[in-house]
Design an enzyme around this catalytic site. Structure first.
Site, PDB file in Angstrom:
ATOM      1  N   HIS A  81      22.418  16.508  -5.356  1.00 57.83           N
ATOM      2  CA  HIS A  81      23.071  16.575  -4.189  1.00 57.83           C
ATOM      3  C   HIS A  81      24.553  17.331  -4.308  1.00 57.83           C
ATOM      4  O   HIS A  81      25.006  18.109  -3.369  1.00 57.83           O
ATOM      5  CB  HIS A  81      23.523  15.304  -3.705  1.00 57.83           C
ATOM      6  CG  HIS A  81      22.481  14.246  -3.416  1.00 57.83           C
ATOM      7  ND1 HIS A  81      22.049  13.353  -4.096  1.00 57.83           N
ATOM      8  CD2 HIS A  81      21.813  14.494  -2.293  1.00 57.83           C
ATOM      9  CE1 HIS A  81      20.968  12.746  -3.668  1.00 57.83           C
ATOM     10  NE2 HIS A  81      20.727  13.159  -2.480  1.00 57.83           N
TER      11      HIS A  81
ATOM     12  N   LYS B  79      13.554  20.906  -3.846  1.00 57.28           N
ATOM     13  CA  LYS B  79      12.729  19.900  -4.294  1.00 57.28           C
ATOM     14  C   LYS B  79      11.820  19.168  -3.278  1.00 57.28           C
ATOM     15  O   LYS B  79      10.770  19.202  -3.347  1.00 57.28           O
ATOM     16  CB  LYS B  79      13.446  18.649  -5.130  1.00 57.28           C
ATOM     17  CG  LYS B  79      12.337  17.899  -5.797  1.00 57.28           C
ATOM     18  CD  LYS B  79      13.246  16.637  -6.398  1.00 57.28           C
ATOM     19  CE  LYS B  79      13.774  15.699  -5.387  1.00 57.28           C
ATOM     20  NZ  LYS B  79      12.780  14.753  -4.815  1.00 57.28           N
ATOM     21  N   ASP B  80      12.757  19.106  -2.059  1.00 55.98           N
ATOM     22  CA  ASP B  80      12.038  18.691  -0.749  1.00 55.98           C
ATOM     23  C   ASP B  80      11.487  19.849   0.050  1.00 55.98           C
ATOM     24  O   ASP B  80      11.982  20.204   0.898  1.00 55.98           O
ATOM     25  CB  ASP B  80      12.737  17.785   0.010  1.00 55.98           C
ATOM     26  CG  ASP B  80      13.415  16.647  -0.781  1.00 55.98           C
ATOM     27  OD1 ASP B  80      12.443  15.585  -1.121  1.00 55.98           O
ATOM     28  OD2 ASP B  80      14.252  16.456  -1.056  1.00 55.98           O
TER      29      ASP B  80
HETATM   30  O1  PAF Z   1      16.531  14.870   2.038  1.00 55.65           O
HETATM   31  C1  PAF Z   1      17.056  13.626   2.523  1.00 55.65           C
HETATM   32  O2  PAF Z   1      17.840  13.090   1.883  1.00 55.65           O
HETATM   33  C2  PAF Z   1      16.585  13.085   4.099  1.00 55.65           C
HETATM   34  O3  PAF Z   1      15.272  13.464   4.189  1.00 55.65           O
HETATM   35  C3  PAF Z   1      17.636  13.781   5.078  1.00 55.65           C
HETATM   36  C4  PAF Z   1      17.679  15.278   5.059  1.00 55.65           C
HETATM   37  C5  PAF Z   1      19.006  13.335   4.731  1.00 55.65           C
HETATM   38  C6  PAF Z   1      17.354  13.166   6.267  1.00 55.65           C
HETATM   39  O4  PAF Z   1      17.474  11.839   6.231  1.00 55.65           O
END
Ligand code: PAF
Length: 282
Positions: free
Chosen positions: A37, A149-150
């Site tokens: 993050h 990653k996502d």
């Molecule tokens: O990737 C995440 O943490 C969540 O899917 C997001 C994009 C904040 C939406 O809730």
């Protein structure tokens, strides 16, 4: 760092920044922040004049049997980390702030969500698209940051922005990994020491695929077989999916060519982990 759950206040603060000619960067999160993050926050700080981070564990994107209740919530340490990064505004709403009791409109994507995580987590991407749409409407950023990653989420959000004409740019940043290759994830903290050690096999399998491709292998079935074999060295690991797809369309590949996504989701005991790599192959 300003912290608020008040949507009207968020709009006012951001409007003021915009009137001063500031470019607004936005990092949506569900908290339990880690270096992955923070890499998004740092990029936003570099590329924008005003960085907004949201922390909201979005109930809409969790299935009835998923980990919504036990999802890690660590507001104090998160706040400290964001303060240290000199984030300008932290939007920290509750479910009540975002979803009125009779909330009845949602946003769903009808193509890319049908693959991969969309199969084992029905409704997940509808929840993500709905909350991200709301957050984009509230923050109205110039650019928003997501992690590779996502990968499916990032792909779907680019489609959301394109199809619904959001005037913003989506930036997707590389996955941040532990020194042994495990992709950082808020869910890693569910792993006990043995499972944490076992989890290394995920990136080992991805690296094996990369090596096979670099050595000239172009048959996805052969690569997947070798990856499955490597993953099977951890007895408690269950594969949810393991696929080689076109990184744009997410369609399965018959031969390795172009922008290739190698992606998997596995369960280590009850912990679901995802990871992927993207390769450009001639
Ligand atoms: O990737 C995440 O943490 C969540 O899917 C997001 C994009 C904040 C939406 O809730």
């Amino acid at each position: 760092m300003l912290i608020t759950a008040d949507i009207a206040k968020v709009r006012r603060i951001i409007q003021q920044a915009r009137l001063k000619g500031k470019k607004v960067g936005f990092v949506p999160t569900m908290g339990a922040l880690h270096q992955g993050h923070l890499s998004l926050v740092k990029a936003s700080n570099r590329q924008s004049d005003f960085t907004v981070v949201s922390i909201f564990v979005n109930p809409l994107q969790f299935g009835p049997k998923e980990d919504l209740k036990k999802y890690p919530r660590r507001f104090k340490p998160d706040r400290k980390l964001l303060k240290k990064e000199k984030v300008d505004l932290l939007f920290y709403p509750s479910a009540k702030d975002l979803y009125p009791k009779d909330f009845s409109i949602s946003v769903s994507e009808g193509q890319l969500s049908k693959f991969l995580c969309g199969i084992s987590r029905p409704g997940h991407f509808k929840g993500v698209c709905t909350v991200v749409t709301k957050l984009f409407n509230i923050i109205q950023p110039d650019q928003a940051y997501f992690g590779q990653k996502d990968c499916q989420q990032a792909r779907i959000i680019r489609r959301l922005v394109r199809d619904l004409n959001f005037p913003l740019e989506i930036k997707v940043l590389p996955t941040v990994r532990e020194s042994d290759g495990l992709a950082l994830s808020s869910r890693n903290q569910y792993l006990n020491p043995k499972q944490r050690k076992d989890a290394r096999v995920i990136y080992q399998a991805l690296r094996l695929a990369k090596k096979d491709i670099q050595n000239g292998q172009r048959n996805p079935a052969r690569i997947i077989k070798a990856m499955r074999q490597r993953l099977s060295s951890v007895k408690s690991l269950k594969i949810d999916y393991l696929e080689i797809a076109n990184a744009e369309s997410l369609n399965k590949l018959k031969t390795i060519k172009g922008k290739v996504l190698i992606t998997l989701a596995v369960y280590l005991a009850k912990v679901r982990l995802i990871d992927n790599i993207i390769l450009n192959v001639d």
